[in-house]
Design an enzyme around this catalytic site. Structure first.
Site, PDB file in Angstrom:
ATOM      1  N   SER A  60       1.070  -1.102   0.137  1.00 24.75           N
ATOM      2  CA  SER A  60      -0.034   0.057  -0.079  1.00 24.75           C
ATOM      3  C   SER A  60       1.078   1.066  -0.417  1.00 24.75           C
ATOM      4  O   SER A  60       2.015   1.076   0.714  1.00 24.75           O
ATOM      5  CB  SER A  60      -0.632  -0.106   0.913  1.00 24.75           C
ATOM      6  OG  SER A  60      -1.455   0.973   1.738  1.00 24.75           O
ATOM      7  N   TYR A 105      -1.725  -1.334  10.512  1.00 28.15           N
ATOM      8  CA  TYR A 105      -2.036  -1.258   9.557  1.00 28.15           C
ATOM      9  C   TYR A 105      -0.797  -0.630   8.141  1.00 28.15           C
ATOM     10  O   TYR A 105      -0.439  -1.084   7.489  1.00 28.15           O
ATOM     11  CB  TYR A 105      -2.748  -0.467   8.182  1.00 28.15           C
ATOM     12  CG  TYR A 105      -3.542  -0.766   7.004  1.00 28.15           C
ATOM     13  CD1 TYR A 105      -4.181  -1.805   7.031  1.00 28.15           C
ATOM     14  CD2 TYR A 105      -2.147   0.230   6.418  1.00 28.15           C
ATOM     15  CE1 TYR A 105      -3.948  -1.750   5.383  1.00 28.15           C
ATOM     16  CE2 TYR A 105      -3.271  -0.188   5.172  1.00 28.15           C
ATOM     17  CZ  TYR A 105      -3.825  -1.184   4.639  1.00 28.15           C
ATOM     18  OH  TYR A 105      -4.303  -0.928   2.542  1.00 28.15           O
TER      19      TYR A 105
HETATM   20  P1  NAD Z   1     -11.985  -6.316   0.456  1.00 35.06           P
HETATM   21  O1  NAD Z   1     -11.956  -6.342   2.404  1.00 35.06           O
HETATM   22  O2  NAD Z   1     -12.550  -5.761  -0.517  1.00 35.06           O
HETATM   23  O3  NAD Z   1     -11.209  -7.741   0.831  1.00 35.06           O
HETATM   24  C1  NAD Z   1     -10.282  -8.107   1.505  1.00 35.06           C
HETATM   25  C2  NAD Z   1     -10.136  -9.670   1.954  1.00 35.06           C
HETATM   26  O4  NAD Z   1      -9.270 -10.363   2.447  1.00 35.06           O
HETATM   27  C3  NAD Z   1     -11.866 -10.168   2.120  1.00 35.06           C
HETATM   28  O5  NAD Z   1     -12.571 -11.195   0.923  1.00 35.06           O
HETATM   29  C4  NAD Z   1     -11.730 -10.947   3.660  1.00 35.06           C
HETATM   30  O6  NAD Z   1     -12.858 -12.127   3.797  1.00 35.06           O
HETATM   31  C5  NAD Z   1     -10.456 -11.346   3.233  1.00 35.06           C
HETATM   32  N1  NAD Z   1      -9.822 -11.382   3.940  1.00 35.06           N
HETATM   33  C6  NAD Z   1      -9.074 -10.878   5.798  1.00 35.06           C
HETATM   34  N2  NAD Z   1      -9.156 -11.579   6.229  1.00 35.06           N
HETATM   35  C7  NAD Z   1      -8.911 -12.231   5.968  1.00 35.06           C
HETATM   36  C8  NAD Z   1      -9.387 -14.218   7.078  1.00 35.06           C
HETATM   37  N3  NAD Z   1      -8.483 -13.040   8.268  1.00 35.06           N
HETATM   38  N4  NAD Z   1      -8.275 -15.197   6.852  1.00 35.06           N
HETATM   39  C9  NAD Z   1      -8.979 -14.851   5.129  1.00 35.06           C
HETATM   40  N5  NAD Z   1      -9.507 -13.919   4.422  1.00 35.06           N
HETATM   41  C10 NAD Z   1      -9.419 -13.073   5.239  1.00 35.06           C
HETATM   42  O7  NAD Z   1     -10.282  -5.618   0.650  1.00 35.06           O
HETATM   43  P2  NAD Z   1      -9.188  -4.765  -0.374  1.00 35.06           P
HETATM   44  O8  NAD Z   1      -9.515  -3.820  -0.754  1.00 35.06           O
HETATM   45  O9  NAD Z   1      -9.383  -5.662  -1.445  1.00 35.06           O
HETATM   46  O10 NAD Z   1      -7.766  -4.798   0.414  1.00 35.06           O
HETATM   47  C11 NAD Z   1      -7.225  -6.356  -0.706  1.00 35.06           C
HETATM   48  C12 NAD Z   1      -4.970  -5.471   0.537  1.00 35.06           C
HETATM   49  O11 NAD Z   1      -5.041  -4.587  -0.803  1.00 35.06           O
HETATM   50  C13 NAD Z   1      -5.367  -5.618   1.467  1.00 35.06           C
HETATM   51  O12 NAD Z   1      -4.154  -6.403   1.611  1.00 35.06           O
HETATM   52  C14 NAD Z   1      -4.980  -3.995   1.323  1.00 35.06           C
HETATM   53  O13 NAD Z   1      -4.581  -3.831   2.606  1.00 35.06           O
HETATM   54  C15 NAD Z   1      -4.561  -3.625   0.383  1.00 35.06           C
HETATM   55  N6  NAD Z   1      -4.671  -2.599  -0.072  1.00 35.06           N
HETATM   56  C16 NAD Z   1      -6.856  -2.383  -0.366  1.00 35.06           C
HETATM   57  C17 NAD Z   1      -6.451  -0.586  -0.677  1.00 35.06           C
HETATM   58  C18 NAD Z   1      -7.358  -0.288  -0.526  1.00 35.06           C
HETATM   59  O14 NAD Z   1      -7.356   1.496  -0.754  1.00 35.06           O
HETATM   60  N7  NAD Z   1      -9.080  -0.791  -1.098  1.00 35.06           N
HETATM   61  C19 NAD Z   1      -5.330   0.064  -0.977  1.00 35.06           C
HETATM   62  C20 NAD Z   1      -3.937  -0.435  -0.294  1.00 35.06           C
HETATM   63  C21 NAD Z   1      -4.090  -1.242  -0.505  1.00 35.06           C
END
Ligand code: NAD
Length: 268
Positions: free
Chosen positions: A150, A163
């Site tokens: 991120s 985070y």
């Molecule tokens: P999201 O919430 O849409 O998806 C996350 C997925 O991870 C979900 O399906 C959830 O069920 C799964 N998950 C979480 N904890 C879990 C666990 N203990 N066991 C099994 N599955 C688990 O989130 P996203 O926005 O797609 O984020 C995905 C990654 O991208 C993360 O690492 C997040 O930090 C990173 N990220 C997101 C953004 C953003 O703006 N959305 C920006 C930078 C980085």
């Protein structure tokens, strides 16, 4: 007189396969948090490029539906349970460490168990997955590790101690793997987005608009993207495109790096 250039034994020249090119046919990928958002887009993109995908998530229905749609396999597990990693397949060529969660609170009010959970899911579990999957990649002489970091792997924001700590740690883990794995044809990189339009973020936008009494556009432009030069959310498919590119032909020299997709945030 110029010395004639001979093709060396190194990686292929940088190329971008055309859409639909099954350049990952015969490869197997494991994507964590693949049932939603960025992970889902990554799983779809890898499958469309021919990879067989292990869809790992605790969201049972969504994981199974996606696995069925892309011809992959669902693994419904809670990645906060350390030993659960030992039940996942280890003979994979590509690992996308993506599962993650957020908790927002000042340090003095941050619940320690929440802090520990975030380190476990976003740092310890990627480590545990890699320590099991790297030996197979080394044996086969090819592998791709892509860690979804991120902008918060490179920059801090208040109230996100767990985070920001976890993402900085993931960046470190990714670099160590890059150094150890290089001689085996395995690369390790981070993709580091700013705000991506996923269910998680869309809910945050609606909440903040309500809380602050401003429009959703203002939340995105003035609050979330205040430090980004591009005032537009990133799409999950954009992140998946970067992941796919790092798994593609000609990126064998790119390792130990963090590919910023933050609209200029870290340039600021
Ligand atoms: P999201 O919430 O849409 O998806 C996350 C997925 O991870 C979900 O399906 C959830 O069920 C799964 N998950 C979480 N904890 C879990 C666990 N203990 N066991 C099994 N599955 C688990 O989130 P996203 O926005 O797609 O984020 C995905 C990654 O991208 C993360 O690492 C997040 O930090 C990173 N990220 C997101 C953004 C953003 O703006 N959305 C920006 C930078 C980085």
């Amino acid at each position: 007189m110029q010395t004639p250039q001979r093709p060396g034994p190194g990686p292929a020249p940088l190329t971008v396969p055309p859409p639909g090119d099954p350049f990952l046919a015969g490869r197997t990928a494991l994507v964590t948090g693949a049932a939603s958002g960025i992970g889902r887009a990554c799983a779809q993109a890898l499958a469309a490029a021919g990879a067989r995908v292990h869809v790992v998530d605790r969201a049972a229905d969504a994981a199974r539906d996606l696995a069925e749609a892309i011809g992959g396999t669902a693994w419904v597990v809670d990645l906060a349970v350390p030993d659960v990693v030992d039940t996942l397949p280890d003979d994979v060529d590509i690992v996308v460490n993506n599962a993650g969660l957020q908790h927002v609170a000042p340090v003095h009010a941050f619940p320690p168990d929440r802090f520990a959970l975030i380190q476990r899911v976003m740092v310890e579990t990627p480590f545990r997955i890699l320590r099991r999957t790297l030996p197979g990649m080394y044996e086969r002489g090819w592998g791709r590790v892509v860690n979804i970091s991120s902008v918060h792997g490179l920059r801090a924001s208040p109230y996100k101690s767990a985070y920001v700590t976890a993402k900085h740690a993931l960046e470190g883990l990714s670099k160590v793997v890059a150094l150890e794995a290089a001689e085996h044809g395995v690369t390790s990189n981070c993709v580091s987005p700013g705000y991506v339009r996923t269910p998680l973020v869309e809910n945050q936008i609606a909440d903040q608009a309500r809380t602050h009494g401003i429009s959703e556009e203002e939340v995105v432009g003035r609050v979330m993207l205040e430090r980004s030069a591009i005032k537009r959310l990133i799409e999950p498919d954009d992140v998946a495109g970067a992941v796919l590119w790092l798994c593609g032909p000609g990126t064998g020299h790119i390792t130990g790096t963090s590919l910023s997709m933050d609209g200029g945030w870290t340039a600021n």
